[in-house]
Write an enzyme that holds these catalytic residues in place. Sequence first.
Site, PDB file in Angstrom:
ATOM      1  N   HIS A 285     -23.959  10.977   6.377  1.00 58.22           N
ATOM      2  CA  HIS A 285     -22.682  11.114   5.668  1.00 58.22           C
ATOM      3  C   HIS A 285     -22.121  12.521   5.761  1.00 58.22           C
ATOM      4  O   HIS A 285     -20.963  12.751   5.468  1.00 58.22           O
ATOM      5  CB  HIS A 285     -22.856  10.716   4.202  1.00 58.22           C
TER       6      HIS A 285
ATOM      7  N   CYS B  42      -8.406   0.952   1.360  1.00 53.63           N
ATOM      8  CA  CYS B  42      -8.279  -0.463   1.010  1.00 53.63           C
ATOM      9  C   CYS B  42      -9.059  -1.302   2.014  1.00 53.63           C
ATOM     10  O   CYS B  42      -9.228  -0.898   3.157  1.00 53.63           O
ATOM     11  CB  CYS B  42      -6.822  -0.889   1.042  1.00 53.63           C
TER      12      CYS B  42
ATOM     13  N   CYS C  17     -29.192   0.492   2.922  1.00 50.63           N
ATOM     14  CA  CYS C  17     -28.786   1.889   2.791  1.00 50.63           C
ATOM     15  C   CYS C  17     -28.389   2.298   1.386  1.00 50.63           C
ATOM     16  O   CYS C  17     -27.242   2.403   1.057  1.00 50.63           O
ATOM     17  CB  CYS C  17     -27.720   2.283   3.788  1.00 50.63           C
TER      18      CYS C  17
ATOM     19  N   GLU D 114     -26.271  -4.465  -4.167  1.00 52.96           N
ATOM     20  CA  GLU D 114     -24.967  -4.523  -4.817  1.00 52.96           C
ATOM     21  C   GLU D 114     -24.740  -5.768  -5.644  1.00 52.96           C
ATOM     22  O   GLU D 114     -24.074  -5.737  -6.665  1.00 52.96           O
ATOM     23  CB  GLU D 114     -23.891  -4.551  -3.727  1.00 52.96           C
TER      24      GLU D 114
ATOM     25  N   ARG E 127       0.826  -1.217   0.000  1.00 54.08           N
ATOM     26  CA  ARG E 127       0.000   0.000   0.000  1.00 54.08           C
ATOM     27  C   ARG E 127       0.861   1.268   0.000  1.00 54.08           C
ATOM     28  O   ARG E 127       0.537   2.262   0.631  1.00 54.08           O
ATOM     29  CB  ARG E 127      -0.963  -0.016   1.204  1.00 54.08           C
TER      30      ARG E 127
ATOM     31  N   ILE F 172     -29.197   3.139  13.835  1.00 52.63           N
ATOM     32  CA  ILE F 172     -28.959   1.997  12.936  1.00 52.63           C
ATOM     33  C   ILE F 172     -27.959   1.010  13.521  1.00 52.63           C
ATOM     34  O   ILE F 172     -27.830  -0.114  13.055  1.00 52.63           O
ATOM     35  CB  ILE F 172     -28.517   2.510  11.549  1.00 52.63           C
TER      36      ILE F 172
END
Length: 768
Positions: free
Chosen positions: A710, A532, A659, A621, A17, A447
Amino acid sequence: MGFTTTVPGTARIGADRELKRAVEGYWAGRVDAAELESVAAQLRRTGWQELLTTGLDSVPVNTFSYYDQMLDTAVLLGALPPRVSGIENPLDRYFAAARGAGSRASGPGHNSAEGVTPLEMTKWFDTNYHYLVPEIGPDTVFSLDASKVLSEFTEAVAQGIPARPVVIGPITFLGLSKADADGPEPLSRIDELLPLYEQLLGELSAAGAQWVQIDEPVLVTDVPTERNGRSALPELAERVYTRLGGLIDRPRILVQTYFGDAGESLAALGRTGVEGVGVDLVYGTAESVRSAELNGKLVVAGVVDGRNIWRTDLDAALAILEDLRPAVGELAVSTSCSTLHVPYTLAAETGLDENLRGWLAFASEKFAEVAALSRALTNGRVSQADVFEAARDALATRATDARLSVDSVRERLAALGESDRRRTAAATRRERQHEALGLPELPTTTIGSFPQTGDIRKARQRLRLGEIDQTAYREQMEAEIAAVIALQDEIGLDVLVHGEPERNDMVQYFAEQFDGFFATQNGWVQSYGSRCVRPPILYGDVTRPTPMTVGWITHAQSLTGKIVKGMLTGPVTILAWSFVRDDQPLATTADQVALAIRDETVDLERAGVGIIQVDEPALRELLPLRSGDRQAYLDWAVGAFRLSTSGVADETQIHTHLCYSEFGDVIGAIADLDADVTSIEAARSHMEVLDDLNAIGFSNEVGPGVYDIHSPRIPNAAEMTDLLREALSAVPAERLWVNPDCGLKTRTTEQVTAALTAMVDAAKAVRA
Ligand code: GLN
Ligand code: ZN
């Protein structure tokens, strides 16, 4: 004329990384542009050299990126949003589009209060990689800036690399962009882009490129491009590539598809002048290639899975290649897609048992598989006898490993009937639950997660390093839980949570406790930008040896008179965020995970927990890219969720949380989950989802999010009161819950306290 051995692209974050550290250092002002560029150049050099020495005779370049390849393409085509154009320095302009700029550069999707808002992020097809969504509006004036691709190409050539520049194609670029304001569909502007691609081809040709790879993964989807809903992508592909292919002065063109079957688009490309077509033969079929009449062309055959981590069955892969060879002009061996989606190398994994190691192939091992297959195709299997033999042996141990077929799991699955996925009628449950739980109208809750503070993360790190023991760790987490419970009591929420401090990640936490999973040490994969993730590997039959959450929840419950809800992750989300075994249908694997979760719900209920939430934020997804495949997916996904939640009594209230704000294709599935209460993102779309749910006859309880977590912005009670009133026009009070859009782990305690206090005030105002 062609080449024989390649991959469509590779990861760029660095095996350790390195790029993550360099770009984050640059953002923090610790690393200057020259230093960043030198880290990048070193990573490119190492990556290219590895491909070359492994035996690839064509090496993709320009798949490097400081942040994201779609953002790079927006720069290539002059399509950055106008709001960043005031930023002089190109690198800073680029990062501003990615992360925002100004008073507070923020994470993806997080609106900065002032300054420049970044582009939105969304998932790259059905992978866990997120790309930045270009905005195409009336102010977008496309213009070519080929400097990045040209400089990476010349850089590679100077190092003796047989370089093949890669760019994202016009159909995919526009197909994945979004219209700014009420502007027209981005794809309607494709004719403005074609001259730019022609110019690019000319410049690449002048620089000496023999081949160019143009990525068009959108061709494996059916994004409708016409009003009648019929996919016009094959027609569009034929038109675009007839034109680009007709250009005289250009490199040879490889149109690369991946992530599925390009179907009719392959035949369409076959009728154009392009010299090569790249196909995914792991998630797509050889039949499509055969029927496409590509006999004049180079077919780049992706027979090694580029996005999962299993070792390739070389015999089977070679059989596909040999079968296909007579039907095409030339054949090159490749991975099914860029190896962006898998970790770098198994060499970094020192803690694996030798059997497991043998079953795996990360990127480096996949390059070697591609090279071996290519040699076997040219020189015969005998030339690679050792490699094939080793693969065969490893796969044989995998097939017979006791962990892959656990009798007790198999027997349990075989005995399942429809009743195991069904609870009593929802209305009956509601009556019993209301009696058992005694909640007020418009109950308030959250949540699940509360802020993951630095102290919490540090404690986990110290536990890992052996600096503190389990007891000390547990004590610290219990203190966190006590603080979060006290805070919620004080704010006056009705249904409390323990705050999830003990979870590093909502999937990894469970994966570490199940049998049938293992965690890698260094299996990092880019999720977006510098972020990552290390997905767990689901390799065997899944069981839950001991309760995973009961201790935490009962501890939390012991501290308050209010109800504390249990918090679990659902089977679909666990699959979506892991590398999953490929030796049985996903539906079977999902049911195994569902049974393990079900065991936990039963233990929670037995411990007196009256409300259990099973999160499924990834339900959408995994939705297949082709609409024809969707129903089968939704059937098993819904079935697995119901299996995980149907083991409890009528009185136990099951919640779920989803969500995302666009429901379209999954709205029916949401209803079919039959959760007693569904909390769902809704604040940004102004409660629209409630009408969608009503339209399909959804009649269970629902908690449309009343504020967007967010953003660091604190919502006030008045705006949440308005949203609740709006919600009440769609849903009667006895079915409505009050909660934020999502978990609070990325926020600060101050923000959370202020926002939840306002939320509770709003609920009280509306109740009155
Ligand atoms: N319970 C989880 C949390 O609150 C849900 C997270 C999610 O929806 N992704 O963090
Ligand atoms: Zn969420």
